[in-house]
Design a protein around this motif. Sequence first.
Motif, mmCIF file in Angstrom:
data_model
loop_
_atom_site.group_PDB
_atom_site.id
_atom_site.type_symbol
_atom_site.label_atom_id
_atom_site.label_comp_id
_atom_site.label_asym_id
_atom_site.label_seq_id
_atom_site.Cartn_x
_atom_site.Cartn_y
_atom_site.Cartn_z
ATOM 1 N N GLN A 22 0.743 -1.343 -0.015
ATOM 2 C CA GLN A 22 0.005 -0.034 -0.221
ATOM 3 C C GLN A 22 0.776 1.201 -0.039
ATOM 4 O OE1 GLN A 22 -2.669 -1.369 3.375
ATOM 5 N NE2 GLN A 22 -4.249 -0.492 2.024
ATOM 6 N N GLY A 23 0.193 2.283 -0.774
ATOM 7 C CA GLY A 23 1.033 3.575 -0.794
ATOM 8 C C GLY A 23 -0.179 4.575 -0.473
ATOM 9 N N GLN A 24 0.260 5.750 -0.747
ATOM 10 C CA GLN A 24 -0.711 6.758 -0.614
ATOM 11 C C GLN A 24 -1.846 6.745 -1.533
ATOM 12 O OE1 GLN A 24 0.808 10.728 -0.696
ATOM 13 N NE2 GLN A 24 -0.962 11.766 0.694
ATOM 14 N N ARG A 25 -3.098 6.260 -1.145
ATOM 15 C CA ARG A 25 -4.305 6.139 -1.978
ATOM 16 C C ARG A 25 -4.155 5.132 -2.963
ATOM 17 N NH1 ARG A 25 -6.621 9.180 -5.534
ATOM 18 N NH2 ARG A 25 -4.784 10.393 -6.032
ATOM 19 N N VAL A 26 -2.851 4.259 -2.979
ATOM 20 C CA VAL A 26 -2.987 3.306 -3.949
ATOM 21 C C VAL A 26 -2.410 2.098 -3.231
ATOM 22 C CG1 VAL A 26 -2.341 4.897 -6.064
ATOM 23 C CG2 VAL A 26 -0.526 3.899 -4.398
ATOM 24 N N THR A 27 -2.903 0.718 -3.656
ATOM 25 C CA THR A 27 -2.658 -0.599 -3.259
ATOM 26 C C THR A 27 -2.260 -1.186 -4.628
ATOM 27 O OG1 THR A 27 -4.246 -0.226 -1.715
ATOM 28 C CG2 THR A 27 -3.462 -2.493 -2.163
ATOM 29 N N VAL A 28 -1.242 -2.015 -4.312
ATOM 30 C CA VAL A 28 -0.922 -3.123 -5.556
ATOM 31 C C VAL A 28 -1.038 -4.346 -5.039
ATOM 32 C CG1 VAL A 28 1.502 -2.781 -5.279
ATOM 33 C CG2 VAL A 28 0.780 -3.961 -7.404
ATOM 34 N N LEU A 29 -1.701 -5.260 -5.755
ATOM 35 C CA LEU A 29 -1.972 -6.524 -5.426
ATOM 36 C C LEU A 29 -1.191 -7.618 -6.250
ATOM 37 C CD1 LEU A 29 -5.940 -6.489 -4.621
ATOM 38 C CD2 LEU A 29 -3.869 -6.405 -2.885
ATOM 39 N N LEU A 30 -0.759 -8.577 -6.063
ATOM 40 C CA LEU A 30 0.084 -9.720 -6.789
ATOM 41 C C LEU A 30 -0.349 -10.982 -6.526
ATOM 42 C CD1 LEU A 30 2.239 -10.239 -8.908
ATOM 43 C CD2 LEU A 30 3.846 -10.251 -6.645
ATOM 44 N N ASN A 31 -1.022 -11.453 -7.634
ATOM 45 C CA ASN A 31 -1.382 -12.856 -7.600
ATOM 46 C C ASN A 31 -0.379 -13.710 -8.507
ATOM 47 O OD1 ASN A 31 -2.645 -15.369 -7.850
ATOM 48 N ND2 ASN A 31 -4.605 -14.632 -7.625
ATOM 49 N N LYS A 32 0.510 -14.305 -7.768
ATOM 50 C CA LYS A 32 1.577 -15.245 -8.693
ATOM 51 C C LYS A 32 0.864 -16.290 -9.236
ATOM 52 C CE LYS A 32 4.381 -14.812 -5.250
ATOM 53 N NZ LYS A 32 3.822 -13.997 -4.398
ATOM 54 N N THR A 33 0.033 -16.796 -8.592
ATOM 55 C CA THR A 33 -0.758 -18.201 -9.239
ATOM 56 C C THR A 33 -1.269 -18.050 -10.598
ATOM 57 O OG1 THR A 33 -1.116 -18.754 -6.847
ATOM 58 C CG2 THR A 33 -2.320 -19.975 -8.633
ATOM 59 N N VAL A 34 -1.751 -16.901 -10.826
ATOM 60 C CA VAL A 34 -2.472 -16.610 -12.118
ATOM 61 C C VAL A 34 -1.714 -15.394 -12.941
ATOM 62 C CG1 VAL A 34 -4.838 -17.393 -11.353
ATOM 63 C CG2 VAL A 34 -4.108 -14.967 -11.184
ATOM 64 N N LYS A 35 -0.651 -15.129 -12.387
ATOM 65 C CA LYS A 35 0.237 -14.180 -12.880
ATOM 66 C C LYS A 35 -0.556 -12.751 -13.359
ATOM 67 C CE LYS A 35 2.133 -17.069 -16.138
ATOM 68 N NZ LYS A 35 1.660 -18.396 -15.753
ATOM 69 N N HIS A 36 -1.040 -12.268 -12.231
ATOM 70 C CA HIS A 36 -1.678 -10.926 -12.442
ATOM 71 C C HIS A 36 -1.550 -10.012 -11.258
ATOM 72 C CE1 HIS A 36 -5.535 -8.606 -11.909
ATOM 73 N NE2 HIS A 36 -5.519 -8.926 -13.003
ATOM 74 N N LEU A 37 -1.333 -8.829 -11.584
ATOM 75 C CA LEU A 37 -1.341 -7.844 -10.908
ATOM 76 C C LEU A 37 -2.354 -6.661 -10.920
ATOM 77 C CD1 LEU A 37 1.734 -5.667 -11.046
ATOM 78 C CD2 LEU A 37 1.150 -7.204 -12.708
ATOM 79 N N SER A 38 -2.633 -5.935 -9.948
ATOM 80 C CA SER A 38 -3.748 -4.970 -9.940
ATOM 81 C C SER A 38 -3.348 -3.623 -9.262
ATOM 82 C CB SER A 38 -5.289 -5.421 -9.694
ATOM 83 O OG SER A 38 -5.302 -5.663 -8.214
ATOM 84 N N LEU A 39 -3.829 -2.702 -9.796
ATOM 85 C CA LEU A 39 -3.578 -1.244 -9.110
ATOM 86 C C LEU A 39 -4.996 -0.749 -8.605
ATOM 87 C CD1 LEU A 39 -1.545 1.068 -8.396
ATOM 88 C CD2 LEU A 39 -2.223 2.047 -10.530
#
Lengths: 112, 117
Positions: A58-75
Amino acid sequence: GESVGLHLPTLSVQEGDNSIINCAYSNSASDYFIWYKQESGKGPQFIIDIRSNMDKRQGQRVTVLLNKTVKHLSLQIAATQPGDSAVYFCAVFSGGYQKVTFGTGTKLQVIP
Amino acid sequence: EPEVTQTPSHQVTQMGQEVILRCVPISNHLYFYWYRQILGQKVEFLVSFYNNEISEKSEIFDDQFSVERPDGSNFTLKIRSTKLEDSAMYFCASSTPTAGGNYYEQYFGPGTRLTVT
């Protein structure tokens, strides 16, 4: 203006709402990921990064999620503001930290 | 705040001509990069440079391209004989190792728009 080549996905959100921008990668050996923001006529600007040994950061107002199983990340951008309007793309590092592969980008439009 | 600068902001050249794009990285950075972005497309890695030599390059970076750090502040990209398909925005970036990690945040310049006619 008209885009040449790859169509840029667009995400339109109402000011104040949360935004979620997604990125898929293909190399399971990828171990470092960055989200960049690119405003019109400017170079990419670092937003937030995450290493493969984490699944959330988490950052300021932003969050990054990483799912290595499905090779996906989101902002995730909380309480989206007009100043958030830009193209967002992920960058994936693998096999050495000098070379990076960029995603195709998502254009975020914030509706006032 | 220190920043990467690039000159010129826009370069127009004729096909077959040589161009040199110039960058001044952040002064204490050790790693330097060139990327390009064709209009409407994604940013593509071209080359990384460290300790006065190329450390990585992509398939795009063929014999027509070269990089140089001619002095302590400039980093240049030369295209020997430009083609129409070289028309793009070219970004320079620099980075330096951060404490405790191998991951180097890259700071990008504003870009040079190259138009080959």
